[in-house]
Design a protein around this motif. Sequence first.
Motif, PDB file in Angstrom:
ATOM      1  N   LYS A  43      28.525  72.362  -1.732  1.00 25.24           N
ATOM      2  CA  LYS A  43      28.553  72.105  -0.291  1.00 25.24           C
ATOM      3  C   LYS A  43      28.154  70.665   0.021  1.00 25.24           C
ATOM      4  O   LYS A  43      28.729  70.037   0.916  1.00 25.24           O
ATOM      5  N   GLN A  44      27.184  70.133  -0.690  1.00 29.20           N
ATOM      6  CA  GLN A  44      26.786  68.747  -0.466  1.00 29.20           C
ATOM      7  C   GLN A  44      27.904  67.789  -0.855  1.00 29.20           C
ATOM      8  O   GLN A  44      28.117  66.762  -0.196  1.00 29.20           O
ATOM      9  N   TYR A  45      28.624  68.108  -1.921  1.00 30.90           N
ATOM     10  CA  TYR A  45      29.775  67.286  -2.328  1.00 30.90           C
ATOM     11  C   TYR A  45      30.783  67.223  -1.181  1.00 30.90           C
ATOM     12  O   TYR A  45      31.275  66.146  -0.830  1.00 30.90           O
ATOM     13  N   SER A  46      31.090  68.372  -0.591  1.00 28.15           N
ATOM     14  CA  SER A  46      32.045  68.404   0.519  1.00 28.15           C
ATOM     15  C   SER A  46      31.491  67.679   1.742  1.00 28.15           C
ATOM     16  O   SER A  46      32.223  66.976   2.454  1.00 28.15           O
ATOM     17  N   TYR A  47      30.205  67.827   1.985  1.00 30.89           N
ATOM     18  CA  TYR A  47      29.572  67.182   3.136  1.00 30.89           C
ATOM     19  C   TYR A  47      29.632  65.660   3.021  1.00 30.89           C
ATOM     20  O   TYR A  47      29.935  64.957   3.994  1.00 30.89           O
ATOM     21  N   VAL A  48      29.359  65.142   1.823  1.00 32.31           N
ATOM     22  CA  VAL A  48      29.421  63.695   1.601  1.00 32.31           C
ATOM     23  C   VAL A  48      30.856  63.207   1.714  1.00 32.31           C
ATOM     24  O   VAL A  48      31.140  62.174   2.334  1.00 32.31           O
ATOM     25  N   LEU A  49      31.781  63.926   1.112  1.00 29.10           N
ATOM     26  CA  LEU A  49      33.189  63.525   1.135  1.00 29.10           C
ATOM     27  C   LEU A  49      33.712  63.462   2.567  1.00 29.10           C
ATOM     28  O   LEU A  49      34.388  62.506   2.950  1.00 29.10           O
ATOM     29  N   GLN A  50      33.389  64.467   3.363  1.00 27.63           N
ATOM     30  CA  GLN A  50      33.898  64.469   4.735  1.00 27.63           C
ATOM     31  C   GLN A  50      33.240  63.378   5.574  1.00 27.63           C
ATOM     32  O   GLN A  50      33.882  62.786   6.448  1.00 27.63           O
ATOM     33  N   SER A  51      31.960  63.068   5.309  1.00 27.26           N
ATOM     34  CA  SER A  51      31.280  62.010   6.062  1.00 27.26           C
ATOM     35  C   SER A  51      31.890  60.645   5.748  1.00 27.26           C
ATOM     36  O   SER A  51      32.163  59.857   6.657  1.00 27.26           O
ATOM     37  N   LEU A  52      32.115  60.371   4.472  1.00 31.08           N
ATOM     38  CA  LEU A  52      32.732  59.105   4.085  1.00 31.08           C
ATOM     39  C   LEU A  52      34.157  59.010   4.602  1.00 31.08           C
ATOM     40  O   LEU A  52      34.616  57.931   5.005  1.00 31.08           O
ATOM     41  N   THR A  53      34.880  60.122   4.585  1.00 34.46           N
ATOM     42  CA  THR A  53      36.246  60.130   5.109  1.00 34.46           C
ATOM     43  C   THR A  53      36.256  59.837   6.603  1.00 34.46           C
ATOM     44  O   THR A  53      37.107  59.080   7.101  1.00 34.46           O
ATOM     45  N   LEU A  54      35.310  60.419   7.332  1.00 38.02           N
ATOM     46  CA  LEU A  54      35.220  60.162   8.767  1.00 38.02           C
ATOM     47  C   LEU A  54      34.895  58.696   9.034  1.00 38.02           C
ATOM     48  O   LEU A  54      35.513  58.066   9.911  1.00 38.02           O
ATOM     49  N   TRP A  55      33.946  58.137   8.299  1.00 36.33           N
ATOM     50  CA  TRP A  55      33.621  56.718   8.473  1.00 36.33           C
ATOM     51  C   TRP A  55      34.835  55.851   8.182  1.00 36.33           C
ATOM     52  O   TRP A  55      35.100  54.870   8.880  1.00 36.33           O
ATOM     53  N   ARG A  56      35.563  56.228   7.164  1.00 32.46           N
ATOM     54  CA  ARG A  56      36.750  55.459   6.787  1.00 32.46           C
ATOM     55  C   ARG A  56      37.802  55.477   7.902  1.00 32.46           C
ATOM     56  O   ARG A  56      38.412  54.446   8.216  1.00 32.46           O
ATOM     57  N   VAL A  79      40.214  66.561   4.830  1.00 32.79           N
ATOM     58  CA  VAL A  79      39.302  67.213   3.884  1.00 32.79           C
ATOM     59  C   VAL A  79      39.466  68.719   3.873  1.00 32.79           C
ATOM     60  O   VAL A  79      39.073  69.388   2.908  1.00 32.79           O
ATOM     61  N   GLY A  80      40.020  69.293   4.937  1.00 33.51           N
ATOM     62  CA  GLY A  80      40.253  70.729   4.974  1.00 33.51           C
ATOM     63  C   GLY A  80      39.013  71.525   5.326  1.00 33.51           C
ATOM     64  O   GLY A  80      38.936  72.129   6.390  1.00 33.51           O
ATOM     65  N   TYR A  81      38.027  71.527   4.457  1.00 29.64           N
ATOM     66  CA  TYR A  81      36.805  72.321   4.629  1.00 29.64           C
ATOM     67  C   TYR A  81      35.736  71.454   5.279  1.00 29.64           C
ATOM     68  O   TYR A  81      35.405  70.382   4.768  1.00 29.64           O
ATOM     69  N   TRP A  82      35.193  71.899   6.421  1.00 29.04           N
ATOM     70  CA  TRP A  82      34.222  71.088   7.162  1.00 29.04           C
ATOM     71  C   TRP A  82      32.847  71.729   7.105  1.00 29.04           C
ATOM     72  O   TRP A  82      32.689  72.914   7.375  1.00 29.04           O
ATOM     73  N   VAL A  83      31.856  70.927   6.741  1.00 30.93           N
ATOM     74  CA  VAL A  83      30.475  71.379   6.627  1.00 30.93           C
ATOM     75  C   VAL A  83      29.657  70.734   7.732  1.00 30.93           C
ATOM     76  O   VAL A  83      29.793  69.547   8.003  1.00 30.93           O
ATOM     77  N   GLY A  84      28.783  71.516   8.350  1.00 31.25           N
ATOM     78  CA  GLY A  84      27.869  70.957   9.333  1.00 31.25           C
ATOM     79  C   GLY A  84      28.452  70.932  10.734  1.00 31.25           C
ATOM     80  O   GLY A  84      29.516  71.487  11.021  1.00 31.25           O
ATOM     81  N   SER A  85      27.739  70.246  11.616  1.00 32.41           N
ATOM     82  CA  SER A  85      28.107  70.191  13.022  1.00 32.41           C
ATOM     83  C   SER A  85      29.187  69.150  13.262  1.00 32.41           C
ATOM     84  O   SER A  85      29.315  68.177  12.517  1.00 32.41           O
ATOM     85  N   SER A  86      29.965  69.369  14.330  1.00 34.63           N
ATOM     86  CA  SER A  86      30.988  68.410  14.742  1.00 34.63           C
ATOM     87  C   SER A  86      30.640  67.763  16.072  1.00 34.63           C
ATOM     88  O   SER A  86      31.498  67.172  16.719  1.00 34.63           O
ATOM     89  N   VAL A  87      29.387  67.866  16.491  1.00 32.43           N
ATOM     90  CA  VAL A  87      28.967  67.297  17.773  1.00 32.43           C
ATOM     91  C   VAL A  87      28.988  65.774  17.702  1.00 32.43           C
ATOM     92  O   VAL A  87      28.469  65.179  16.758  1.00 32.43           O
ATOM     93  N   ILE A  88      29.604  65.154  18.696  1.00 35.82           N
ATOM     94  CA  ILE A  88      29.660  63.699  18.793  1.00 35.82           C
ATOM     95  C   ILE A  88      28.738  63.278  19.926  1.00 35.82           C
ATOM     96  O   ILE A  88      29.022  63.541  21.098  1.00 35.82           O
ATOM     97  N   HIS A  89      27.622  62.661  19.600  1.00 31.93           N
ATOM     98  CA  HIS A  89      26.672  62.215  20.618  1.00 31.93           C
ATOM     99  C   HIS A  89      27.222  60.960  21.290  1.00 31.93           C
ATOM    100  O   HIS A  89      27.477  59.956  20.636  1.00 31.93           O
ATOM    101  N   LEU A  90      27.382  61.025  22.585  1.00 31.18           N
ATOM    102  CA  LEU A  90      27.889  59.883  23.341  1.00 31.18           C
ATOM    103  C   LEU A  90      27.544  60.087  24.811  1.00 31.18           C
ATOM    104  O   LEU A  90      27.963  61.076  25.418  1.00 31.18           O
ATOM    105  N   GLY A  91      26.756  59.185  25.355  1.00 29.82           N
ATOM    106  CA  GLY A  91      26.341  59.313  26.739  1.00 29.82           C
ATOM    107  C   GLY A  91      25.089  60.141  26.912  1.00 29.82           C
ATOM    108  O   GLY A  91      24.838  60.662  28.007  1.00 29.82           O
TER     109      GLY A  91
END
Length: 662
Positions: A462-475, A532-544
């Motif tokens: 799960k941590q592998y997927s979490y890191v991969l999706q975070s780096l992909t989002l930043w990219r 990434v297909g499989y998403w781990v964790g929250s998808s909340v975007i803090h803004l405002g």
Amino acid sequence: MDPSQLAHATSTSWVVKPTPPDSPRSSTSADGPVCADSHTDHMDVDSTVIPSGTPTGPVRLEDILDGDVDNLGASNGAAVDGDSSDSDAEPTRGRKNPAPQGYCVECEDQPAAVFCEQCTDDYCEVCFHSQHRKGNRKKHTSKALTSSVAQKKAKRSNGKSETEASRTDADDDEGAIASIEEDWKLLGEKPSAKADVGDWFLERSKYIPLRLTLEERKFLRLLEAGLNVSEYTDKIDILTYGSKSKRIVAQIKELCAILSGLVLAADYKVGQELFQDRDFENNADFFQVIFELGRRHKIMNPEKMRTTYGKLVYMLQDSQIPEVKELLQFACVKPVKTVYTTLTELGGLAILQDQLINPATQEILSEGRSRHHVQAEIKMKERAIEQLARKYATSTLKPDMIRQCLYSIGDNHAFLRVNRDPCDKMITYLQQYFKADSEEQGFSLAIRSGRGGARLSHDHSKQYSYVLQSLTLWREIMQDMFQVWTLAEQDLLNEGSMYRLRDTGQGLNRVQAAPKVSRMMHTILHRAQKKVGYWVGSSVIHLGDHNVPNALIFIDKYTQIYRILLPICNCLAQLPELVKKDPGVSKYISSAFGDVDDLTKLILADFFRHAFDGSGADNFFDAGSCIDGRLTSAWNWCSTLEKKKFFPIFLLTGFVGFDGQW
């Protein structure tokens, strides 16, 4: 509450009542719901919900115990799950105003692309994915809509006269055109050298600022000098009594006066013209150009103007307040000059679709290439630039302007290499040294809440997927950073969007909604989730909210990604050469860490564990696994680097800090 009251409260329809501006907020955005992983009906979680309407049926205890909450109060023939045959029942689904025909029922401003057969609603692709990502809705079936606007026209024109149908079609056409004009695209990768460029450069150039000329850079230095001595935010962003509008006008005029004096000292002729009547209103064009230069320069060079850009944007934001603009008697804001707008004015858009633009704007790298190969690519690039300059030059479009536009596009490629490519390298390291389905002894990515400051508990996979999706989002964010930045400035400088000065726990900040950036971020998030297909964790975007008060803070946070990743990538890339050149370093590494591969995996494993463990917040409710919290955890890891066992290795490779120059 007695059973009859419970039945009435549960079976009523609901409408949304906006919360007053002074109401407390938690982790929601000021522009509406920001949680992309919600699978409930669209409702502003920052609003007060009040019941309206009449009950549709009694609530049965067995329904509550069985978890059949979707059918509560739906007895006695009431419609369930959108199966009603009454076509007029659609507008009563908890919204004051139904979505326009042919547009997404959720966001109501994007053309519908997907039809959900169970919800019987049309969604845009982003909203459908966020609403049907988990829970019972994940099992819903859907079908694509090829032309949703046209389909809605056909439905609405049934049973109407030709005049009514044509009037409806005209209204829909106007709405569709307006939506297209306000819509934006997420472009894919740059076309390869032999591929057809198509409209890629045409769309990309809409958000690429034009490179500053030598004359413009002189005025830029004057602007920076004026902003350095200005105390604008110190005098405006304070809690005090009295007329804030008058103080804002006085500070803006003071900055304009400073600029006028600096211009007079630098160029007496131009400065004398500014001082002839001492009327700022008559020189509005000059000040608009000066302020636009600073904004354009900052977008292309995020590492510049780090202490002055905030003053500039906040001053321009205040100048858009109606009463301030009335007192000031001139506007300070003008659109940022881009490659697209420049070529449009001069009639040179055909350049952006010419096949030569690819070699004319490519970035030439020397890594792993011979000197002869690099020189050949430089000559090919210069030849392509000159051919385009000769081919499209006219009486209005000079060759120098064509070269400037091409160099500006090349600057965008250089920006991507510095800011986006470190994300690609870290993804490559993750996939090269670690496997999602198996963990190596001593290099596990598993984390547990409470250990090492971690706030999350993930096993290795799960941590592998979490890191991969975070780096992909930043990219993906870095890929479209110029576009996000353009929308951020539109949100900040919008005349109709006001801010509130609030103590967010990190001092007084301007809390302001950012609807355009929020929409763009949800689109980028959707693209990353699809990758990434499989998403781990929250998808909340803090803004405002108190975590990310406005679009300026949002931009400032994500322009720091390369400052985190680039030093790590440089350190790992230099390790093999360092071992070969220095026997002492080689002996130290072998005795303390084993070999270079073990050291590389040790550094990466520590980063992938503790830079993505939800830590870094000053309380339990912030950070975590939300979109904003992932970056907070990475910064927290950077602050603890000197305590790591491998910190001397960073120093040996030339590391000076995460805020230095590399």
